[in-house]
Design an enzyme around this catalytic site. Structure first.
Site, short mmCIF file in Angstrom:
data_model
loop_
_atom_site.label_atom_id
_atom_site.label_comp_id
_atom_site.label_asym_id
_atom_site.label_seq_id
_atom_site.Cartn_x
_atom_site.Cartn_y
_atom_site.Cartn_z
N GLU A 1 0.24 -13.10 12.61
CA GLU A 1 0.97 -12.20 13.10
C GLU A 1 0.77 -10.73 12.29
OE1 GLU A 1 1.92 -11.77 16.29
OE2 GLU A 1 1.48 -14.23 16.61
N ASP B 1 0.82 -1.33 0.00
CA ASP B 1 0.07 0.06 0.16
C ASP B 1 0.81 1.32 0.19
OD1 ASP B 1 -2.38 1.53 -0.02
OD2 ASP B 1 -2.53 1.30 2.27
N LEU C 1 10.76 -20.39 -4.52
CA LEU C 1 9.85 -19.42 -3.80
C LEU C 1 8.58 -19.46 -4.63
CD1 LEU C 1 9.25 -17.17 -1.92
CD2 LEU C 1 9.90 -15.46 -3.77
N HIS D 1 2.92 3.56 -8.94
CA HIS D 1 2.67 2.22 -9.27
C HIS D 1 3.93 1.78 -10.04
CE1 HIS D 1 -1.54 2.59 -7.63
NE2 HIS D 1 -1.79 3.31 -8.55
N GLY E 1 0.32 5.78 -4.19
CA GLY E 1 -0.21 6.97 -4.48
C GLY E 1 0.51 8.11 -3.61
C1 IPE Z 1 -5.48 -2.76 -0.58
O1 IPE Z 1 -5.04 -1.38 -0.77
C2 IPE Z 1 -5.40 -3.33 -2.06
C3 IPE Z 1 -3.92 -3.48 -2.60
C4 IPE Z 1 -2.98 -3.31 -2.04
C5 IPE Z 1 -3.81 -4.09 -3.90
P1 IPE Z 1 -6.27 -0.27 -0.86
O2 IPE Z 1 -5.43 1.23 -0.86
O3 IPE Z 1 -7.02 -0.51 -2.00
O4 IPE Z 1 -7.00 -0.22 0.62
P2 IPE Z 1 -8.04 0.95 1.19
O5 IPE Z 1 -9.06 1.20 0.01
O6 IPE Z 1 -7.03 1.99 1.44
O7 IPE Z 1 -8.63 -0.07 2.38
C1 IPE Z 2 -1.16 0.33 -3.27
O1 IPE Z 2 -1.09 1.73 -3.38
C2 IPE Z 2 -1.51 -0.09 -4.92
C3 IPE Z 2 -2.89 -0.50 -5.31
C4 IPE Z 2 -3.78 -0.69 -4.37
C5 IPE Z 2 -3.18 -0.81 -6.42
P1 IPE Z 2 -2.24 2.72 -3.52
O2 IPE Z 2 -2.73 2.91 -4.83
O3 IPE Z 2 -3.65 2.25 -2.58
O4 IPE Z 2 -1.71 3.99 -2.86
P2 IPE Z 2 -2.58 5.05 -1.73
O5 IPE Z 2 -2.78 4.08 -0.70
O6 IPE Z 2 -3.39 5.67 -2.60
O7 IPE Z 2 -1.18 5.93 -1.38
MG MG Z 3 -3.90 2.47 -0.75
#
Ligand code: IPE
Ligand code: IPE
Ligand code: MG
Length: 255
Positions: free
Chosen positions: A208, A21, A132, A38, A24
């Site tokens: 965990e 996560d 792996l 990404h 963005g």
């Molecule tokens: C969870 O991240 C999904 C992935 C990492 C692919 P999101 O960014 O979509 O999750 P929320 O919306 O913050 O819970």
């Molecule tokens: C995780 O990063 C990638 C995907 C969910 C595809 P995000 O795109 O959710 O980035 P944030 O959480 O908005 O920073």
């Molecule tokens: Mg996210």
């Protein structure tokens, strides 16, 4: 700190699951658009896949795209699908060379056809590897997976293959997308959010959980080692008392 020398190699988790996560937010901090985040996130995937293989982890599951992510702006979804196809195309040879076996869990049929094709090719190409197991959760959500399993079992009951009273946890787990993988002992989420976001709800029952503020594009092998070290400091009790656990450990050591 050099966590590499602190880690007990005899007590590694077999299976680590990660919610990648923060792409963005990381990009925003650099003054760039989300898609740049990404793209940079792919470098972390490469580093963590190689790192996990070097450490001796057997299963690594990465949450790459959730069912709910389909609701993001159209351009972002399109960019993510393109990135997926290009990455698999570019990395498949290296995965094969490095002994990595690729698996996908999720609603593959909802992905663009080109994506399905590239994935399937990479899955077939790496099918004989066993260093792996890399599991990509793509168009995945745990509620989708559990509902899908319930439908399959419902059909089997209707056909008379199984009686409802004979359905146990093991039978149910065999109908999940992860049927051939052990449950993760450790789940890592990057970027500071403390939630599961519809990820492996069944399989994480006793995992965990480890949360780090580091955004995914900045996450590297050293961070993974730190998470494993942190995991090894915990006592996993599975409902027992601490005394029961330490007696069991003593007995194992004595015998
Ligand atoms: C969870 O991240 C999904 C992935 C990492 C692919 P999101 O960014 O979509 O999750 P929320 O919306 O913050 O819970
Ligand atoms: C995780 O990063 C990638 C995907 C969910 C595809 P995000 O795109 O959710 O980035 P944030 O959480 O908005 O920073
Ligand atoms: Mg996210």
């Amino acid at each position: 700190m050099d966590y590499s020398s602190l880690i007990d190699r005899t007590r590694l988790p077999k299976h680590i699951a990660i919610i990648m996560d923060g792409n963005g937010r990381w990009a925003k901090e650099q003054g760039k658009d989300r898609v740049y985040g990404h793209h940079e996130g792919v470098l972390s995937v490469r580093d963590i896949v190689n790192g996990a293989a070097e450490i001796g982890i057997s299963y690594l599951t990465l949450y790459a795209f959730s069912t709910e992510n389909w609701n993001r702006p159209k351009e972002e979804v399109k960019a993510l699908m393109e990135l997926l196809v290009n990455t698999i195309r570019r990395e498949a040879d290296d995965l094969k060379k490095n002994g990595v076996r690729l698996h996908v869990i999720g609603d593959m049929e909802s992905l663009p056809v080109i994506c399905q094709k590239e994935m399937q090719e990479a899955i077939d190409m790496t099918a004989h590897n066993d260093r792996l197991n890399l599991v990509l959760a793509l168009s995945y959500s745990a509620r989708w997976e559990i509902t899908h399993a319930a439908k399959m079992i419902g059909r089997e009951v209707a056909l008379g293959t199984i009686r409802p009273e004979d359905i146990d946890e093991n039978y149910f787990a065999q109908h999940l997308a992860t049927a051939s993988f052990p449950d993760p002992e450790l789940m890592i989420r990057t970027s500071g959010e403390h939630r599961i976001s519809n990820y492996l709800l069944w399989q994480l029952a006793y995992a965990e959980l480890y949360f780090t503020p580091v955004h995914w594009p900045a996450f590297r092998k050293a961070h993974l080692l730190e998470a494993i070290y942190n995991y090894q400091q915990r006592e996993r009790r599975f409902g027992l008392t601490s005394e029961q656990i330490s007696n069991a450990t003593k007995n194992t050591v004595q015998h």
